[in-house]
Scaffold this motif. Sequence first.
Motif, PDB file in Angstrom:
ATOM      1  N   GLY A 208       0.833  -1.197   0.000  1.00  0.00           N
ATOM      2  CA  GLY A 208       0.000   0.000   0.000  1.00  0.00           C
ATOM      3  C   GLY A 208       0.865   1.243   0.000  1.00  0.00           C
ATOM      4  O   GLY A 208       1.845   1.315   0.740  1.00  0.00           O
ATOM      5  N   VAL A 209       0.519   2.228  -0.838  1.00  0.00           N
ATOM      6  CA  VAL A 209       1.291   3.461  -0.951  1.00  0.00           C
ATOM      7  C   VAL A 209       0.405   4.651  -0.618  1.00  0.00           C
ATOM      8  O   VAL A 209      -0.641   4.857  -1.250  1.00  0.00           O
ATOM      9  CB  VAL A 209       1.884   3.640  -2.367  1.00  0.00           C
ATOM     10  N   TYR A 221       4.043  -3.041   3.433  1.00  0.00           N
ATOM     11  CA  TYR A 221       4.087  -4.340   2.765  1.00  0.00           C
ATOM     12  C   TYR A 221       3.387  -5.374   3.631  1.00  0.00           C
ATOM     13  O   TYR A 221       3.406  -5.298   4.865  1.00  0.00           O
ATOM     14  CB  TYR A 221       5.537  -4.779   2.532  1.00  0.00           C
ATOM     15  N   SER A 222       2.788  -6.356   2.989  1.00  0.00           N
ATOM     16  CA  SER A 222       2.107  -7.395   3.756  1.00  0.00           C
ATOM     17  C   SER A 222       3.079  -8.332   4.445  1.00  0.00           C
ATOM     18  O   SER A 222       2.665  -9.246   5.146  1.00  0.00           O
ATOM     19  CB  SER A 222       1.160  -8.188   2.843  1.00  0.00           C
ATOM     20  N   THR A 223       4.364  -8.117   4.224  1.00  0.00           N
ATOM     21  CA  THR A 223       5.379  -8.884   4.962  1.00  0.00           C
ATOM     22  C   THR A 223       5.675  -8.220   6.297  1.00  0.00           C
ATOM     23  O   THR A 223       6.681  -8.504   6.926  1.00  0.00           O
ATOM     24  CB  THR A 223       6.669  -8.970   4.133  1.00  0.00           C
ATOM     25  N   LYS A 224       4.797  -7.306   6.725  1.00  0.00           N
ATOM     26  CA  LYS A 224       4.926  -6.587   7.991  1.00  0.00           C
ATOM     27  C   LYS A 224       6.200  -5.763   8.007  1.00  0.00           C
ATOM     28  O   LYS A 224       7.037  -5.864   8.895  1.00  0.00           O
ATOM     29  CB  LYS A 224       4.892  -7.587   9.172  1.00  0.00           C
ATOM     30  N   ASP A 225       6.312  -4.930   7.000  1.00  0.00           N
ATOM     31  CA  ASP A 225       7.458  -4.051   6.861  1.00  0.00           C
ATOM     32  C   ASP A 225       6.957  -2.763   6.212  1.00  0.00           C
ATOM     33  O   ASP A 225       5.945  -2.761   5.516  1.00  0.00           O
ATOM     34  CB  ASP A 225       8.519  -4.715   5.976  1.00  0.00           C
ATOM     35  N   ALA A 226       7.645  -1.652   6.453  1.00  0.00           N
ATOM     36  CA  ALA A 226       7.193  -0.370   5.900  1.00  0.00           C
ATOM     37  C   ALA A 226       8.385   0.531   5.614  1.00  0.00           C
ATOM     38  O   ALA A 226       9.419   0.451   6.280  1.00  0.00           O
ATOM     39  CB  ALA A 226       6.228   0.317   6.861  1.00  0.00           C
ATOM     40  N   GLU A 284      11.672  -7.478  -4.221  1.00  0.00           N
ATOM     41  CA  GLU A 284      12.349  -8.192  -3.139  1.00  0.00           C
ATOM     42  C   GLU A 284      11.354  -8.866  -2.192  1.00  0.00           C
ATOM     43  O   GLU A 284      11.654  -9.921  -1.629  1.00  0.00           O
ATOM     44  CB  GLU A 284      13.220  -7.214  -2.343  1.00  0.00           C
ATOM     45  N   LYS A 285      10.178  -8.270  -2.042  1.00  0.00           N
ATOM     46  CA  LYS A 285       9.216  -8.761  -1.063  1.00  0.00           C
ATOM     47  C   LYS A 285       8.075  -9.569  -1.701  1.00  0.00           C
ATOM     48  O   LYS A 285       7.078  -9.857  -1.046  1.00  0.00           O
ATOM     49  CB  LYS A 285       8.652  -7.584  -0.261  1.00  0.00           C
ATOM     50  N   GLU A 386      -0.927   1.325   5.370  1.00  0.00           N
ATOM     51  CA  GLU A 386      -1.409  -0.023   5.696  1.00  0.00           C
ATOM     52  C   GLU A 386      -2.911  -0.137   5.437  1.00  0.00           C
ATOM     53  O   GLU A 386      -3.386  -1.155   4.924  1.00  0.00           O
ATOM     54  CB  GLU A 386      -1.085  -0.346   7.156  1.00  0.00           C
ATOM     55  N   ASN A 387      -3.659   0.913   5.743  1.00  0.00           N
ATOM     56  CA  ASN A 387      -5.097   0.883   5.452  1.00  0.00           C
ATOM     57  C   ASN A 387      -5.362   0.866   3.952  1.00  0.00           C
ATOM     58  O   ASN A 387      -6.328   0.258   3.498  1.00  0.00           O
ATOM     59  CB  ASN A 387      -5.783   2.095   6.097  1.00  0.00           C
ATOM     60  N   ILE A 388      -4.512   1.548   3.193  1.00  0.00           N
ATOM     61  CA  ILE A 388      -4.630   1.504   1.730  1.00  0.00           C
ATOM     62  C   ILE A 388      -4.282   0.113   1.225  1.00  0.00           C
ATOM     63  O   ILE A 388      -4.924  -0.414   0.311  1.00  0.00           O
ATOM     64  CB  ILE A 388      -3.725   2.581   1.092  1.00  0.00           C
ATOM     65  N   ARG A 389      -3.259  -0.506   1.826  1.00  0.00           N
ATOM     66  CA  ARG A 389      -2.912  -1.884   1.439  1.00  0.00           C
ATOM     67  C   ARG A 389      -4.086  -2.818   1.693  1.00  0.00           C
ATOM     68  O   ARG A 389      -4.417  -3.669   0.859  1.00  0.00           O
ATOM     69  CB  ARG A 389      -1.693  -2.356   2.226  1.00  0.00           C
TER      70      ARG A 389
END
Length: 437
Positions: A208-209, A221-226, A284-285, A386-389
């Motif tokens: 999500g951006v 990122y859904s890999t729990k990273d930002a 990468e993710k 994250e809400n956009i993701r």
Amino acid sequence: MLKVHRTHRAKIRNHSQVAEQLDRHGWSASKLWNVANYHSREVWEETGEIPDHEELKDELKTHPKYKGLHSQSSQRVLEELAEAFNSWYSSDDERDNPPGYRKENYYDQQGRRVHEEHPRSTVTWKQNGIRHDSKNNRVRLSKGANHKEHPKAWEYILVEYETRPGVTVENLQQVRAVYDQQKKRWELHLVCKDEIETPNAPGNETAGVDLGISNFAAVAYSTKDADLYPGNRLKQDGYYFPKEIAQCDDSSGDRATRLHHKWSERRTHFFHSVAKHIVQRCIEKGVGRINVGDLEGVRDDENGDSKNWGKHGNLDLHGWAFDRFTSILEYKAKVEGIEVVEVSEHHTSKTCCVCGREDDSQRVERGLYVCEECDAAFNADVNGAENIRLDINESNSESTLDLGGDRSTGWLAQPGVYLHDLSRGFQPRSEVVDCKP
């Protein structure tokens, strides 16, 4: 197959032989711009409407200045002017002026204007005005009717070019002759169409951006990273260049034109650098889809009136071409097999991405989001990303948001921060030494 367009910059090897002819066409482009500009202003004053490029073409196609360029080149000048007028008309910044006339003033030692000239504008040739000899790295550019001479071979400008090593110019779609004010010479921008195999997505994850002012982009990122991409570089330029331009004696003069050009180039470079870095991180993710916040109406409040973001906020927001950046991101992502989707930003900054509580007061200050329901505290822009993701406005259509999974807040509170280095692109904050424009 996926069709992509690539632009290659090329040096002109026979510059001394073609410079005068390119000069004539560059001056003709400026003269046509000014004629069309005058006509557009007259229409605006009489009707309150701005003519589009088709209306300009119909009105000016028999004008002598229109014949100073190949017909498609003249059409491109009119398209650029129409785009500039539309950009001015749609802006809500009262400091904006309509597109200016293209002229250069020259002064004597006492500061008196001696004479006025037209600057060399960029000239664009489309396919009908191009003949490409790829074996010998030469391109024939059709002259405007006013500049044609006899014999017939002189109806073209024969330009020999040189690209950087490893570049092959094929399927040439467009040629732009661009005058470099600092080097005092012309160069070519060669636009080619390539077909590549449609790539497979790097994975099935979603990112999500969230686009904004203080942080130009926040990515979750859904890999729990930002990641965060501060807009410091854009903001510095946004303050520096207008002040320098305001100090110019002539807002349409040579120095002001160079400053506008440099500012535009730096902004474009920034957009491309951000998009390139985000796409690389998504690869990468294992990201196959990027949700981007749809910023339609970002300048309007709930009543449709212009929002007041404060003196500095309005200056920062104005000129930040979010739509343009999203287009660049979409193009770069598509080449890597990643889909870009614009999703609603409605309530994404007000809703806690951990528990789903919505409250205007939870964003206690710039950069900090504190939820009274679940006691979570984290970066506000990352919360929006994250809400956009999660695309909460789609998944929460029945007012029940299923957050699911690991909702720990460590990654939300401590995102990676990347700053823009002019020579190396985006680097971790610890590795970048900031500098002035």
